[in-house]
Design an enzyme around this catalytic site. Structure first.
Site, mmCIF file in Angstrom:
data_model
loop_
_atom_site.group_PDB
_atom_site.id
_atom_site.type_symbol
_atom_site.label_atom_id
_atom_site.label_comp_id
_atom_site.label_asym_id
_atom_site.label_seq_id
_atom_site.Cartn_x
_atom_site.Cartn_y
_atom_site.Cartn_z
ATOM 1 N N PHE A 105 0.154 -4.124 1.409
ATOM 2 C CA PHE A 105 1.286 -4.752 2.316
ATOM 3 C C PHE A 105 0.375 -5.117 3.623
ATOM 4 O O PHE A 105 1.051 -5.947 4.281
ATOM 5 C CB PHE A 105 2.314 -3.539 2.357
ATOM 6 N N THR A 106 -0.897 -4.540 3.848
ATOM 7 C CA THR A 106 -1.613 -4.987 4.870
ATOM 8 C C THR A 106 -2.863 -5.565 4.647
ATOM 9 O O THR A 106 -3.872 -4.694 4.312
ATOM 10 C CB THR A 106 -1.989 -3.625 5.789
ATOM 11 N N PRO A 107 -2.917 -6.799 4.098
ATOM 12 C CA PRO A 107 -4.155 -7.239 3.317
ATOM 13 C C PRO A 107 -5.338 -7.215 4.284
ATOM 14 O O PRO A 107 -5.273 -7.037 5.492
ATOM 15 C CB PRO A 107 -3.705 -9.035 3.465
ATOM 16 N N PHE B 86 -3.682 -1.708 -4.741
ATOM 17 C CA PHE B 86 -3.830 -2.290 -3.568
ATOM 18 C C PHE B 86 -5.163 -2.711 -3.352
ATOM 19 O O PHE B 86 -5.808 -2.474 -2.415
ATOM 20 C CB PHE B 86 -3.434 -1.524 -2.096
ATOM 21 N N LEU C 1 -6.179 -5.373 -2.675
ATOM 22 C CA LEU C 1 -6.613 -6.495 -2.111
ATOM 23 C C LEU C 1 -5.967 -5.927 -0.472
ATOM 24 O O LEU C 1 -5.746 -6.950 0.334
ATOM 25 C CB LEU C 1 -5.907 -7.686 -2.263
ATOM 26 N N GLY C 2 -5.501 -4.716 -0.451
ATOM 27 C CA GLY C 2 -5.010 -4.389 0.886
ATOM 28 C C GLY C 2 -3.718 -4.137 0.543
ATOM 29 O O GLY C 2 -3.017 -3.167 1.494
ATOM 30 N N TYR D 63 9.979 -0.122 -10.656
ATOM 31 C CA TYR D 63 9.962 -1.429 -10.073
ATOM 32 C C TYR D 63 11.200 -2.344 -10.266
ATOM 33 O O TYR D 63 11.320 -2.895 -11.395
ATOM 34 C CB TYR D 63 8.723 -2.269 -10.373
#
Length: 290
Positions: free
Chosen positions: A220-222, A215, A217-218, A66
């Site tokens: 890069f695509t919420p 992810f 919360l999804g 990162y």
């Protein structure tokens, strides 16, 4: 640095030989755009990390990829010397290219290099947990993980790693890893809309192994769903709060690592995860991923 996990939703889980808060923090978003370069607000990033620990969070997820390096170096600057209950999980198996891609790097020499880079950037002699990331950006890929995983087992025997986990893997690869050495967690993509690991979550729970959804919360695509929005509106909260609360309720072995570079969002995530969902709410939400 004083910490208290009394107010954190979900309670605790025993990860290896450590008790950690089920509500953790994922540090990926502290790096610059597309997880490359330094943060736009260096002091703000340090403040988020210190607030996470101040709220009682004892599980931080990171990787030297990162930034690269920037996120680990922020963690070190903000929190070193690390408070006794803090458990830092990192991962290896991919590097970064100049375009921001994530080329795989899983040869034994690659993995040894990455482990030593994580040790150096975090400023520790032993890493609490190293997850071996398999697959690619599109998800898990079939195939043996033995050579790569055995390299990490060797590094653990050398005293550089305390615990092992696997990430972005199939159920068959989880079984293969467990046949080689104990693992304490599996880190895969999983959320209300992506329920492909339902059976694996339950199987691991029965064996006392954590499941850490990335992810949640999804990414890069919420997450977007009419049912999710309906439940959130009914409860007077946000869809993201509902999604986090659902994950904590889904199974006791699920550990959350939502990431943010915002103090306000960090506090909102903690508060949201503590939301109480009724059986009717859960039934409606369960329909999203099926």
């Amino acid at each position: 640095m004083n910490t208290s996990s009394a107010s954190l939703p979900g309670g605790t889980w025993t990860l290896g030989d450590s008790s950690v808060t089920r509500f953790g923090y994922g540090a990926m978003q502290l790096a610059g755009p597309w997880v490359m370069g330094p943060p736009a607000d260096h002091d703000g990033a340090l403040a988020v990390l210190r607030e996470a620990v101040g709220l009682g969070i004892t599980h931080i997820d990171t990787s030297d990829a990162y930034g690269p390096r920037f996120t680990n170096e922020l963690i070190r600057e903000a929190l070193h010397p690390y408070p006794e209950p803090l458990f830092i999980a990192t991962k290896v198996g991919a590097t970064r290219d100049a375009q921001g891609g994530w080329p795989t790097a899983r040869r034994p020499e690659d993995l040894r290099k990455q482990v030593h880079e994580n040790l150096g950037s975090l400023g520790v002699d032993t890493l609490d947990l190293v997850n071996l990331r398999m697959g690619d950006a599109q998800g898990p890929r079939p195939g043996s993980i033995a050579e790569a995983f055995e390299t990490l087992v060797d590094l653990r025997q050398e005293g550089l790693i305390r615990h092992l986990g696997v990430s972005n893997v199939t159920a068959e690869q989880v079984a293969e890893a467990r046949g080689i050495a104990p693992i304490v967690c599996v880190q895969n993509m999983y959320n209300l809309a992506h329920r492909h690991d339902d059976d694996l979550v339950d199987h691991l729970a029965a064996d006392g192994i954590a499941y850490v959804p990335f992810f949640p919360l999804g990414g890069f695509t919420p997450l977007q769903s009419e049912a999710l929005s309906r439940v959130a509106n009914r409860l007077g909260t946000t869809p993201m709060s509902v999604a986090l609360a659902w994950l904590l309720r889904r199974s006791p072995n699920i550990l959350l690592i939502p990431g943010t570079s915002s103090l306000a969002h960090l506090r909102e995530n903690v508060a949201g995860a503590g939301l109480s969902l009724s059986d009717e709410d859960v039934a409606e939400l369960d329909g999203i991923g099926h």
